[in-house]
Enzyme design. Structure first.
Site, PDB file in Angstrom:
ATOM      1  N   HIS A 103       0.842  -1.196   0.000  1.00  0.00           N
ATOM      2  CA  HIS A 103       0.000   0.000   0.000  1.00  0.00           C
ATOM      3  C   HIS A 103       0.877   1.247   0.000  1.00  0.00           C
ATOM      4  O   HIS A 103       2.067   1.184   0.314  1.00  0.00           O
ATOM      5  CB  HIS A 103      -0.908   0.019   1.229  1.00  0.00           C
ATOM      6  CG  HIS A 103      -0.151   0.192   2.520  1.00  0.00           C
ATOM      7  ND1 HIS A 103       0.592  -0.835   3.079  1.00  0.00           N
ATOM      8  CD2 HIS A 103       0.019   1.256   3.336  1.00  0.00           C
ATOM      9  CE1 HIS A 103       1.160  -0.401   4.187  1.00  0.00           C
ATOM     10  NE2 HIS A 103       0.851   0.868   4.372  1.00  0.00           N
ATOM     11  N   ASP A 105       0.567   5.126   1.869  1.00  0.00           N
ATOM     12  CA  ASP A 105      -0.223   5.753   2.918  1.00  0.00           C
ATOM     13  C   ASP A 105      -1.144   6.812   2.313  1.00  0.00           C
ATOM     14  O   ASP A 105      -0.721   7.610   1.474  1.00  0.00           O
ATOM     15  CB  ASP A 105       0.695   6.388   3.966  1.00  0.00           C
ATOM     16  CG  ASP A 105       1.550   5.339   4.670  1.00  0.00           C
ATOM     17  OD1 ASP A 105       1.079   4.189   4.801  1.00  0.00           O
ATOM     18  OD2 ASP A 105       2.676   5.669   5.066  1.00  0.00           O
ATOM     19  N   HIS A 261       4.753   0.248   0.002  1.00  0.00           N
ATOM     20  CA  HIS A 261       5.567  -0.434   1.011  1.00  0.00           C
ATOM     21  C   HIS A 261       4.773  -1.584   1.614  1.00  0.00           C
ATOM     22  O   HIS A 261       3.535  -1.610   1.561  1.00  0.00           O
ATOM     23  CB  HIS A 261       6.062   0.537   2.087  1.00  0.00           C
ATOM     24  CG  HIS A 261       4.997   1.375   2.725  1.00  0.00           C
ATOM     25  ND1 HIS A 261       4.432   2.467   2.099  1.00  0.00           N
ATOM     26  CD2 HIS A 261       4.385   1.271   3.931  1.00  0.00           C
ATOM     27  CE1 HIS A 261       3.526   3.010   2.894  1.00  0.00           C
ATOM     28  NE2 HIS A 261       3.467   2.298   4.010  1.00  0.00           N
ATOM     29  N   ARG A 276       6.229   6.613  13.259  1.00  0.00           N
ATOM     30  CA  ARG A 276       5.850   7.032  11.911  1.00  0.00           C
ATOM     31  C   ARG A 276       5.201   8.404  11.926  1.00  0.00           C
ATOM     32  O   ARG A 276       4.420   8.714  12.821  1.00  0.00           O
ATOM     33  CB  ARG A 276       4.870   6.036  11.303  1.00  0.00           C
ATOM     34  CG  ARG A 276       4.659   6.242   9.809  1.00  0.00           C
ATOM     35  CD  ARG A 276       3.451   5.495   9.299  1.00  0.00           C
ATOM     36  NE  ARG A 276       2.214   6.150   9.709  1.00  0.00           N
ATOM     37  CZ  ARG A 276       1.046   5.989   9.093  1.00  0.00           C
ATOM     38  NH1 ARG A 276       0.949   5.182   8.083  1.00  0.00           N
ATOM     39  NH2 ARG A 276      -0.030   6.611   9.515  1.00  0.00           N
TER      40      ARG A 276
HETATM   41 FE   LIG Z   1       1.932   2.294   5.571  1.00  0.00          FE
END
Ligand SMILES: [Fe+2]
Length: 293
Positions: A103, A105, A261, A276
């Site tokens: 996917h 983000d 990723h 993150r």
């Molecule tokens: Fe992600």
């Protein structure tokens, strides 16, 4: 080749990723350095920094050079107490990892985030790599016939395509439930071009993921499902990828338009803790930075 005056840039593979050295992210960095990092990011889709022992506050200070950060609400991940721009992603025996899917983000948002930055706070002793995929390489790797078919297609992207799966069921109970409902309600299905032209590099990107691309307009249901399976397999080709082995203090920053990723879930039940954050808009690209040649 682009000359870098302030950093060294070592490609990680021919198609995806580069390691950046010669920089200490605990110290203030200049605009000239940021422009070089940005140029490397545009060229390689994802860049890596080793041995950066930064605090969440230092991570956000560095990331803000590239654009404004998303202020998050608690949903699938905990937020850092003092720095709520930083999600603390904890996977351990009680929280099995379910991010082993390709996917980018924010694909499901009307305005997806420009970039994400992930720091290995406590990587497992073995396993827990992240695989990155160049979506420019993936597009260029399709046959002319398939590119002609997909060239002008619009696709539907849906938060619930992933988050309604059984693997994500635990997020809909307990402390994360309220945030998940908010995320669902704020993110109805949206449409994006399947092969956008990158605003900085001008390169075409196969903006597709198995997790969030729900359908492709102009194809019937069966064609769309078959194309989804085909593109899922295509994006998983190692030729378009680089697989990063994390060490404590490794930071990865990736462009969410030109890369996917996948967090390899082979370390459970060991613990993996990551920090993150996401960068909403490309402040340097909007100023007219030129991608590396
Ligand atoms: Fe992600």
């Amino acid at each position: 080749m682009q000359d870098y005056a302030h950093i060294t840039v070592e490609p990680a593979s021919r198609n995806c990723g580069a390691f950046i050295a010669g920089i200490d992210l605990k110290k203030p960095i200049t605009e000239a350095v940021c422009r070089e990092i940005h140029a490397a990011l545009m060229r390689h889709q994802v860049v890596f920094f080793r041995d950066q022992d930064v605090t969440p506050l230092e991570q956000t200070t560095f990331a803000r050079h590239f654009g404004p950060l998303r202020i998050k609400h608690r949903s699938a991940f905990e937020l850092h107490d003092d720095t709520p721009e930083v999600s603390v992603i904890v996977n351990d025996r009680a929280h099995p990892p379910y991010i082993d899917h390709y996917h980018a983000d924010g694909m499901f948002r009307a305005e997806p985030e420009f970039a994400s930055m992930l720091k290995a706070e406590a990587p497992p002793a073995m396993g827990g790599d992240t695989i990155f995929v160049s979506l420019t390489a993936a597009w260029n790797g399709l046959s002319d016939a398939l590119r002609a078919t997909l060239d002008d297609k619009i696709a539907v992207y849906d938060f619930m395509k992933l988050h309604s799966t059984p693997e994500k069921a635990r997020n809909w109970t307990g402390p994360s439930r309220e945030g998940m409902i908010k995320s669902r309600d704020e993110n109805p299905p949206v449409q994006h071009p399947l092969v956008p032209k990158h605003p900085v590099t001008g390169e075409r990107c196969l903006y597709f993921s198995e997790s969030f691309t729900a359908s492709i307009l102009g194809l019937n249901k069966y064609e769309s499902e078959a194309m989804h399976a085909l593109l899922t397999r295509h994006c998983a080709k190692p030729e378009f990828q680089y697989r990063l082995q994390w060490r404590k203090g490794t930071i990865a920053m990736w462009d969410n338009l030109s890369s996917l990723h996948y967090a390899v879930a082979d370390y459970w039940p060991d613990t993996r803790i990551m920090h993150r954050l996401t960068i909403l808009k490309d402040a340097i690209g909007m100023k007219g930075a030129v991608a590396a040649e």
